[in-house]
Design a protein around this motif. Structure first.
Motif, mmCIF file in Angstrom:
data_model
loop_
_atom_site.group_PDB
_atom_site.id
_atom_site.type_symbol
_atom_site.label_atom_id
_atom_site.label_comp_id
_atom_site.label_asym_id
_atom_site.label_seq_id
_atom_site.Cartn_x
_atom_site.Cartn_y
_atom_site.Cartn_z
ATOM 1 N N ASP A 65 65.952 57.057 41.961
ATOM 2 C CA ASP A 65 67.232 56.879 41.268
ATOM 3 C C ASP A 65 67.041 56.164 39.928
ATOM 4 O O ASP A 65 67.660 56.525 38.925
ATOM 5 C CB ASP A 65 68.200 56.056 42.141
ATOM 6 C CG ASP A 65 68.678 56.839 43.364
ATOM 7 O OD1 ASP A 65 68.420 58.062 43.424
ATOM 8 O OD2 ASP A 65 69.306 56.224 44.252
ATOM 9 N N ALA A 66 66.194 55.134 39.937
ATOM 10 C CA ALA A 66 66.021 54.340 38.723
ATOM 11 C C ALA A 66 65.366 55.146 37.608
ATOM 12 O O ALA A 66 65.523 54.835 36.428
ATOM 13 C CB ALA A 66 65.203 53.087 39.027
ATOM 14 N N LEU A 67 64.596 56.179 37.994
ATOM 15 C CA LEU A 67 63.902 56.978 36.983
ATOM 16 C C LEU A 67 64.667 58.252 36.627
ATOM 17 O O LEU A 67 64.418 58.848 35.573
ATOM 18 C CB LEU A 67 62.489 57.341 37.485
ATOM 19 C CG LEU A 67 61.528 56.164 37.689
ATOM 20 C CD1 LEU A 67 60.224 56.635 38.329
ATOM 21 C CD2 LEU A 67 61.241 55.452 36.364
ATOM 22 N N SER A 68 65.590 58.629 37.500
ATOM 23 C CA SER A 68 66.254 59.924 37.357
ATOM 24 C C SER A 68 66.999 60.035 36.026
ATOM 25 O O SER A 68 67.829 59.181 35.688
ATOM 26 C CB SER A 68 67.247 60.110 38.523
ATOM 27 O OG SER A 68 67.956 61.311 38.351
ATOM 28 N N ALA A 95 55.180 43.656 29.898
ATOM 29 C CA ALA A 95 56.580 43.725 30.315
ATOM 30 C C ALA A 95 56.737 43.388 31.802
ATOM 31 O O ALA A 95 57.840 43.451 32.344
ATOM 32 C CB ALA A 95 57.153 45.111 30.015
ATOM 33 N N GLY A 96 55.609 43.052 32.471
ATOM 34 C CA GLY A 96 55.691 42.581 33.857
ATOM 35 C C GLY A 96 55.657 43.663 34.907
ATOM 36 O O GLY A 96 56.039 43.422 36.057
ATOM 37 N N VAL A 97 55.187 44.856 34.552
ATOM 38 C CA VAL A 97 55.143 45.937 35.546
ATOM 39 C C VAL A 97 53.812 46.707 35.424
ATOM 40 O O VAL A 97 53.363 47.016 34.311
ATOM 41 C CB VAL A 97 56.371 46.878 35.396
ATOM 42 C CG1 VAL A 97 56.514 47.375 33.971
ATOM 43 C CG2 VAL A 97 56.318 48.025 36.373
ATOM 44 N N ALA A 98 53.194 46.953 36.560
ATOM 45 C CA ALA A 98 51.924 47.685 36.565
ATOM 46 C C ALA A 98 52.041 48.943 37.416
ATOM 47 O O ALA A 98 52.734 48.966 38.427
ATOM 48 C CB ALA A 98 50.798 46.804 37.104
ATOM 49 N N TYR A 99 51.364 49.984 36.959
ATOM 50 C CA TYR A 99 51.242 51.232 37.716
ATOM 51 C C TYR A 99 49.768 51.617 37.692
ATOM 52 O O TYR A 99 48.944 50.925 37.070
ATOM 53 C CB TYR A 99 52.098 52.328 37.080
ATOM 54 C CG TYR A 99 51.818 52.489 35.608
ATOM 55 C CD1 TYR A 99 50.725 53.222 35.157
ATOM 56 C CD2 TYR A 99 52.625 51.855 34.653
ATOM 57 C CE1 TYR A 99 50.434 53.320 33.806
ATOM 58 C CE2 TYR A 99 52.343 51.958 33.299
ATOM 59 C CZ TYR A 99 51.245 52.687 32.886
ATOM 60 O OH TYR A 99 50.950 52.777 31.549
ATOM 61 N N ILE A 120 62.371 46.998 42.638
ATOM 62 C CA ILE A 120 61.995 48.322 42.144
ATOM 63 C C ILE A 120 62.896 48.735 40.993
ATOM 64 O O ILE A 120 62.432 49.160 39.920
ATOM 65 C CB ILE A 120 62.056 49.370 43.290
ATOM 66 C CG1 ILE A 120 60.935 49.124 44.308
ATOM 67 C CG2 ILE A 120 61.971 50.790 42.725
ATOM 68 C CD1 ILE A 120 61.027 49.999 45.556
ATOM 69 N N ALA A 121 64.220 48.589 41.189
ATOM 70 C CA ALA A 121 65.175 49.032 40.164
ATOM 71 C C ALA A 121 64.948 48.279 38.854
ATOM 72 O O ALA A 121 64.877 48.884 37.767
ATOM 73 C CB ALA A 121 66.610 48.826 40.667
ATOM 74 N N GLU A 122 64.790 46.966 38.949
ATOM 75 C CA GLU A 122 64.611 46.160 37.741
ATOM 76 C C GLU A 122 63.288 46.521 37.054
ATOM 77 O O GLU A 122 63.221 46.643 35.830
ATOM 78 C CB GLU A 122 64.626 44.676 38.128
ATOM 79 C CG GLU A 122 64.757 43.742 36.944
ATOM 80 C CD GLU A 122 64.119 42.387 37.227
ATOM 81 O OE1 GLU A 122 64.270 41.882 38.360
ATOM 82 O OE2 GLU A 122 63.441 41.876 36.313
ATOM 83 N N SER A 123 62.247 46.700 37.859
ATOM 84 C CA SER A 123 60.929 47.000 37.281
ATOM 85 C C SER A 123 60.916 48.388 36.640
ATOM 86 O O SER A 123 60.285 48.590 35.588
ATOM 87 C CB SER A 123 59.858 46.929 38.369
ATOM 88 O OG SER A 123 59.821 45.640 38.947
ATOM 89 N N MET A 124 61.598 49.348 37.259
ATOM 90 C CA MET A 124 61.634 50.694 36.671
ATOM 91 C C MET A 124 62.423 50.680 35.358
ATOM 92 O O MET A 124 62.081 51.399 34.412
ATOM 93 C CB MET A 124 62.230 51.705 37.663
ATOM 94 C CG MET A 124 61.355 51.990 38.879
ATOM 95 S SD MET A 124 59.659 52.554 38.494
ATOM 96 C CE MET A 124 58.708 51.082 38.941
ATOM 97 N N ASP A 125 63.465 49.839 35.289
ATOM 98 C CA ASP A 125 64.156 49.642 34.005
ATOM 99 C C ASP A 125 63.164 49.230 32.922
ATOM 100 O O ASP A 125 63.164 49.770 31.808
ATOM 101 C CB ASP A 125 65.212 48.534 34.141
ATOM 102 C CG ASP A 125 66.540 49.074 34.645
ATOM 103 O OD1 ASP A 125 66.679 50.318 34.767
ATOM 104 O OD2 ASP A 125 67.432 48.257 34.921
ATOM 105 N N ARG A 126 62.340 48.240 33.274
ATOM 106 C CA ARG A 126 61.364 47.759 32.294
ATOM 107 C C ARG A 126 60.356 48.853 31.942
ATOM 108 O O ARG A 126 59.990 49.012 30.781
ATOM 109 C CB ARG A 126 60.598 46.568 32.863
ATOM 110 C CG ARG A 126 61.469 45.357 33.060
ATOM 111 C CD ARG A 126 60.589 44.142 33.289
ATOM 112 N NE ARG A 126 61.097 43.312 34.362
ATOM 113 C CZ ARG A 126 60.421 42.347 34.946
ATOM 114 N NH1 ARG A 126 59.179 42.096 34.551
ATOM 115 N NH2 ARG A 126 60.947 41.628 35.902
#
Lengths: 398, 398
Positions: free
Chosen positions: B306-309, B347-351, B379-385
């Motif tokens: 949802d966060a990426l959609s 930005a505080g997120v790793a993949y 998840i939602a907050e991190s995907m925003d970032r």
């Protein structure tokens, strides 16, 4: 329609492994087996081990069940380093935790050996190590030994002839012979290893099982040698073979190569088991436990040595190990220990024929006897039977 | 004077391993990591697992600490066979217990692959499997895939071109893509494998983590295929990665070769852990536990999807996995996910950048996101970032 999987050359024609056969033999219910190097389970420090598992699962449970670190959990590496530092200053980051010494040997072979490389070993030597080296296509060359380990002149000659990639030694209470290299021999061998800039794999699973005399420092602790040695210890003979925890000490960039290999082989060792063994080493009394084990094993060695003393053929040579788990007999002319095994099993006693421990030129009259599994009475009675089998074998027309 | 250990060609120049770097990245405290396939430790069935360790050490203690059987403890093999028999009749003696699936993959490579042999893999595929194959000098050839897995025509062509020794597939919720081969594709691929008499290594660690729809049988269960497949399962994703218990199903004499390899590599897996996992499967409620895990993971997948959609570039393609642990995005032109990682971490997120999962022709715009470790809010907050980082990257002049 049948289907045959492709089989890599390294295992083609290998229907089974010698070490597996040890365990199969040891499991026959009608035979008292001295074949395997099996600790007496009655001596396990079970209450303490259970206490440590419970503590880890209560206080470190989420971590214990999660993925861990390839090189090993920090606490386990610290405890392993502390044990090694009794003889050789060792930091936790020089230690890699392995799933038993066997994985340590396999990792060393993965990291060091190309197909066709020569590795020098004692003659005879530990056969599961030979398996790990052979799986990498190494040529395994046995170096002649006396009761004090590898002969310096023979080692020097073998290095000159074969330009080996590495040397594999078990200096203390060797498997299969039970022999120990005295300090003077360690110094001679260490000097040769240093001068030829030869990588040394020093396997020391038995060193702490000393019944008498002074503890001997590993070859790795001699001046200059720590940086060219992979030194291996294991908890299998001190605490439990079932938990499969061993470790390898390495200095410098080879440690990183060992970690890459470990990652490809098994990612990491059981985190539960690592944290539990670390807890055990930190809070329980391993020294006290080992002292108890040693006391029992010493009596069993004596029972075995006494039962055989003066009763083997004149051509026989037998070791009198100061520690470890094994006694080794070379029975001499007229005996093939492999052929004799069926008769021995019929008489209710099993040993391990010695020929499989030789990389070349096997002495078929040899056999290995583990003295740790059974009580002195059972040992004495079984050795009586074995002596009878030997006598009957010698009486048979060849 | 410095000393350099000899390094086998297979590891020369390999300073580290990609899988190790995943775990290092995941451990940075200032970053919310979606890089590793790390189960949420809060979901572990810890009380039940502790109960099982305690039962084993109380009732089977001496056995648990003793040497065990190379192929695995009888109870563990029985339980593994019972699980596999849900889809494919399996007897305990067809099962080999391994120290996680990783050791199973390494053992399969040891048993099957000679240097220079070709192994076909999905493009992209699980990189630690590639490591295990590469350590044996195999040539790893990626076969083109769509969202339903390997393309039959491309597989046929690759077999014709490369005469591979084996094919490696993860048909359910694949790592890294999360994609699943539908039954029709499994049948097409199975027919090709059968017709070419090709050895199949079928890796199924995620199949039981299905959020919706019907469970799909493994390719090994299709008519004729069981005898040419090594089928692998693991407890890592269902119960605990820390206990390192997986298993391989094999029919016929190859099982003996796997055992010889296992013996050389690690002798046997932890007996304590094997008996405990067997006890867990026998007496605890794995299905109930997995149902809870699935419920949580489904919400997390939804939160991520949802966060990426609708917020990724038009050129992006993203998977919507029906199970497992991973979501895979190909961001398309203008993005190099490896280069972008530093900005993402700031930005505080790793993949996990996706290029390392390709045997050839890496798509540098790809990345893998594990959705199982964090809560829907995080998840939602991190995907925003992450979307912000992607947008800023696209705005930069190339």
């Amino acid at each position: 329609m049948t289907f045959d999987f492709p089989v890599a050359d390294r295992y083609r024609g290998l229907a089974t492994s010698p070490v597996k056969e040890i365990f199969a033999l040891a499991a026959r219910p009608d035979v008292v087996s001295f074949a395997g190097g099996i600790p007496d389970p009655a001596l396990f420090d079970l209450d303490a081990v259970r206490r440590c598992y419970d503590w880890v699962l209560t206080h470190q449970g989420q971590r214990a069940l999660q993925y861990g670190v390839t090189e090993g959990e920090a606490e386990m590496r610290e405890q392993a380093a502390a044990r090694m530092s009794r003889f050789l200053p060792t930091s936790a980051d020089q230690v890699q935790i392995t799933s038993g010494s066997q994985e340590g040997l396999f990792i060393a072979a993965q990291a060091l050996l190309n197909e066709g490389d020569v590795i020098l070993v004692e003659s005879p030597t530990y056969l599961a190590a030979v398996q790990a080296f052979a799986a990498h296509g190494a040529r395994i060359i046995g170096v002649p030994c006396d009761d004090h380990g590898v002969l310096p002149d023979a080692l020097e000659a073998a290095i000159g002839e074969h330009s080996p990639a590495a040397l594999y030694l078990i200096p203390s209470f060797q498997n299969p012979t039970g022999r120990t290299m005295p300090m003077s021999r360690r110094e001679q061998v260490g000097e040769i290893v240093l001068r030829h800039r030869l990588a040394l794999i020093e396997d020391d699973p038995y060193g702490d099982l000393r019944f008498s005399g002074e503890a001997l420092a590993p070859i790795a602790s001699l001046p200059g040698l720590s940086k060219q040695t992979l030194l291996m210890n294991s908890m299998s003979k001190l605490m439990s073979p079932g938990v499969r925890i061993g470790w390898t000490r390495a200095e410098g960039p080879i440690g990183q190569t060992l970690a890459v290999a470990k990652s490809a082989i098994s990612m990491q060792s059981s985190v539960v088991d690592q944290l539990t063994v670390a807890r055990y080493l930190e809070t329980e009394d391993l020294e006290g436990h080992v002292a108890q084990v040693i006391d029992v094993y010493r009596h069993r060695r004596d029972a075995m040595a006494d039962a055989l003393s003066g009763r083997l053929p004149d051509s026989a040579h037998i070791t009198y190990p100061e520690g470890g788990m094994f006694l080794w007999a070379s029975l001499g002319s007229g005996i093939n220990a492999q052929d004799m095994l069926a008769d021995a099993c019929d008489a209710g006693v099993a040993y391990l024929p010695g020929w499989s421990f030789f990389a070349q030129d096997p002495d078929f009259s040899t056999l290995r006897l583990s003295f740790v599994t059974h009580s002195p009475d059972v040992i004495a009675e079984s050795m009586d039977r074995l002596v009878g089998v030997i006598d009957r074998t010698l009486e048979q027309p060849i």
